[in-house]
Design a protein around this motif. Structure first.
Motif, PDB file in Angstrom:
ATOM      1  N   PHE A  38      37.946   5.900  33.578  1.00 43.47           N
ATOM      2  CA  PHE A  38      36.955   4.873  33.261  1.00 43.47           C
ATOM      3  C   PHE A  38      35.760   4.979  34.209  1.00 43.47           C
ATOM      4  O   PHE A  38      34.606   4.991  33.787  1.00 43.47           O
ATOM      5  CB  PHE A  38      37.593   3.478  33.343  1.00 43.47           C
ATOM      6  N   THR A  70      30.412   1.126  29.148  1.00 43.11           N
ATOM      7  CA  THR A  70      31.462   2.134  29.320  1.00 43.11           C
ATOM      8  C   THR A  70      32.624   1.862  28.382  1.00 43.11           C
ATOM      9  O   THR A  70      33.123   2.773  27.723  1.00 43.11           O
ATOM     10  CB  THR A  70      31.952   2.162  30.778  1.00 43.11           C
ATOM     11  N   SER A  71      33.047   0.611  28.300  1.00 43.30           N
ATOM     12  CA  SER A  71      34.140   0.249  27.389  1.00 43.30           C
ATOM     13  C   SER A  71      33.783   0.581  25.946  1.00 43.30           C
ATOM     14  O   SER A  71      34.589   1.143  25.195  1.00 43.30           O
ATOM     15  CB  SER A  71      34.465  -1.243  27.502  1.00 43.30           C
ATOM     16  N   ILE A  74      33.738   4.429  25.395  1.00 48.28           N
ATOM     17  CA  ILE A  74      35.088   4.977  25.274  1.00 48.28           C
ATOM     18  C   ILE A  74      35.675   4.634  23.908  1.00 48.28           C
ATOM     19  O   ILE A  74      36.272   5.481  23.247  1.00 48.28           O
ATOM     20  CB  ILE A  74      35.986   4.458  26.424  1.00 48.28           C
TER      21      ILE A  74
END
Length: 90
Positions: A38, A70-71, A74
């Motif tokens: 992450f 970022t979440s 992904i």
């Protein structure tokens, strides 16, 4: 109570807690790996490594945005069958 007795008691507690951690090491290792991935995505894709704010509030705003992006990055990469490790290396 003598200091040696206290020290031995503390030492035994540390050894016991470490043995308990070793029992769940596989879970811990996987969790740690996911956290590192992450942060690699955050640093390499969302430029979290370029934080140049100086106040607590500005850092907080920048980090919250970077973590949210970022979440989402992904999640989107997984939809397109792009591996998170591959994404972290970009």
């Amino acid at each position: 109570m003598e200091w040696k007795t206290i020290f031995i008691g503390i030492w035994k507690k540390i050894v016991k807690e470490f043995a308990e951690i070793l029992e769940i090491w596989r879970v811990f290792r996987e969790l740690r790996s996911n956290i590192e991935l992450f942060f690699n995505v955050a640093k390499n894709c969302v430029r979290l490594n370029k934080v140049h704010q100086f106040t607590k509030e500005s850092v907080l705003k920048k980090v919250i945005r970077a973590f949210h992006l970022t979440s989402e990055l992904i999640r989107t990469a997984k939809l397109f069958n792009i591996g998170v490790r591959e994404l972290a290396e970009t």
